[in-house]
Design an enzyme around this catalytic site. Structure first.
Site, PDB file in Angstrom:
ATOM      1  N   ASP A  23     -48.604 -58.965  32.279  1.00 39.55           N
ATOM      2  CA  ASP A  23     -50.054 -59.163  32.248  1.00 39.55           C
ATOM      3  C   ASP A  23     -50.473 -60.491  32.863  1.00 39.55           C
ATOM      4  O   ASP A  23     -49.648 -61.325  33.204  1.00 39.55           O
ATOM      5  CB  ASP A  23     -50.567 -59.038  30.801  1.00 39.55           C
ATOM      6  CG  ASP A  23     -49.672 -59.776  29.797  1.00 39.55           C
ATOM      7  OD1 ASP A  23     -48.900 -60.649  30.208  1.00 39.55           O
ATOM      8  OD2 ASP A  23     -49.765 -59.460  28.603  1.00 39.55           O
TER       9      ASP A  23
ATOM     10  N   GLU B 183     -54.609 -54.175  23.485  1.00 42.10           N
ATOM     11  CA  GLU B 183     -55.177 -54.471  22.180  1.00 42.10           C
ATOM     12  C   GLU B 183     -55.361 -53.176  21.385  1.00 42.10           C
ATOM     13  O   GLU B 183     -55.268 -52.074  21.949  1.00 42.10           O
ATOM     14  CB  GLU B 183     -56.529 -55.179  22.364  1.00 42.10           C
ATOM     15  CG  GLU B 183     -56.434 -56.511  23.111  1.00 42.10           C
ATOM     16  CD  GLU B 183     -55.830 -57.659  22.293  1.00 42.10           C
ATOM     17  OE1 GLU B 183     -55.043 -57.395  21.362  1.00 42.10           O
ATOM     18  OE2 GLU B 183     -56.149 -58.823  22.612  1.00 42.10           O
TER      19      GLU B 183
END
Ligand code: PGA
Length: 259
Positions: A66, A142
């Site tokens: 990421d 998330e």
């Protein structure tokens, strides 16, 4: 189920995972590694550094999980820079072969698809190193992330921004958005190695390994993968219901099986 290995400390975890990675590089000098940032993987990189003398790493390939969106690429906490500082330079890897999602705003609309294509063109990730967030995220997926998700832009939770504020001068400087490999991307790696240390991770680890498979705890996606090693210290293992069984299994594992 995931294989859970409970080790005395982070250094032992680093040694165990580094041994496995060295075997992979020796067997295939062009192996594709899945790299992670954050504090958790550092003992792995440290242990690797101690083991790579005489190993040809010039063709090793890597993909990071990421990156922050819109962060100045020169910022010391951009993951491009973190990967360069903590992995590429100390291990002597070829920077051209180590990829990080592109968080630049100008190209962000197709950056996810570009990254997926690059991973596929490399033949996929052999071993993916993972940390886990206190909210259960892996990569920056998330809670609520689809198990089928590909690399894309996500909004960081306040909890994650708070957790990562230690790397910045203040929480206001932690970017709001990130680009992350999806859970679907991560699940395509051939071996997942999830590491966690400390009491603060105990709940997330227990949920990921033994809880229901739910998008509310993205780490639980590992239960869908056929080959997962969860390497944790005693504190991070403290909420695992079947900890004694994991210890028993590891102690009696045939040596030839490796991690
Ligand atoms: P940490 O982060 O390794 O810095 O604890 C883990 C994560 O957020 O995935």
């Amino acid at each position: 189920m995931a294989e859970v290995v409970i080790v005395p400390d982070a250094a032992s975890a680093g040694a165990l995972v580094a041994d496995e990675i060295v075997s992979l590089i020796t067997a295939d000098p062009e192996v594709v590694l899945g790299l992670a940032t954050g504090s958790t993987p550092l003992p792995v990189y440290q242990a690797l550094r101690e083991r790579l003398a005489g190993v040809d790493v010039s063709r090793v390939r890597g993909f990071a999980l990421d990156e922050y969106v819109g962060i100045d690429p020169g910022h010391p906490e951009s993951y491009r820079n973190v990967i360069r500082r903590e992995v590429v330079e100390p291990l002597g890897l070829d920077p051209e072969r180590i990829h990080v999602p592109n968080g630049a705003l100008a190209t962000i609309e197709h950056a996810g698809a570009d990254y997926e294509r690059a991973i596929a063109a490399a033949g996929g990730v052999e071993l993916q190193i993972l940390g886990i967030g206190t909210d259960g995220h892996i990569g920056f997926n998330e809670p609520g992330s689809s198990f089928a998700s590909a690399t894309r832009v996500k909004t960081l939770t306040e909890q994650t921004r708070h957790d990562n504020a230690r790397f910045f001068d203040s929480i206001d400087q932690v970017p709001m958005h990130c680009i992350t490999q999806g859970l679907g991307t991560i699940l395509r790696a051939r071996h997942l190695v999830l590491l966690a240390f400390g009491e603060g991770k105990a709940e997330a680890v227990a949920g990921a390994v033994e809880g229901p498979v739910t998008a509310s705890l993205p780490g639980s996606a590992i239960q869908l993968h056929p080959r997962v090693s969860v390497v944790v210290d005693e504190a991070a293992a403290s909420r695992l219901r079947f900890a004694d069984y994991y210890r028993y299994t590891w102690e009696n594992k045939p040596a030839w099986q490796g991690l």
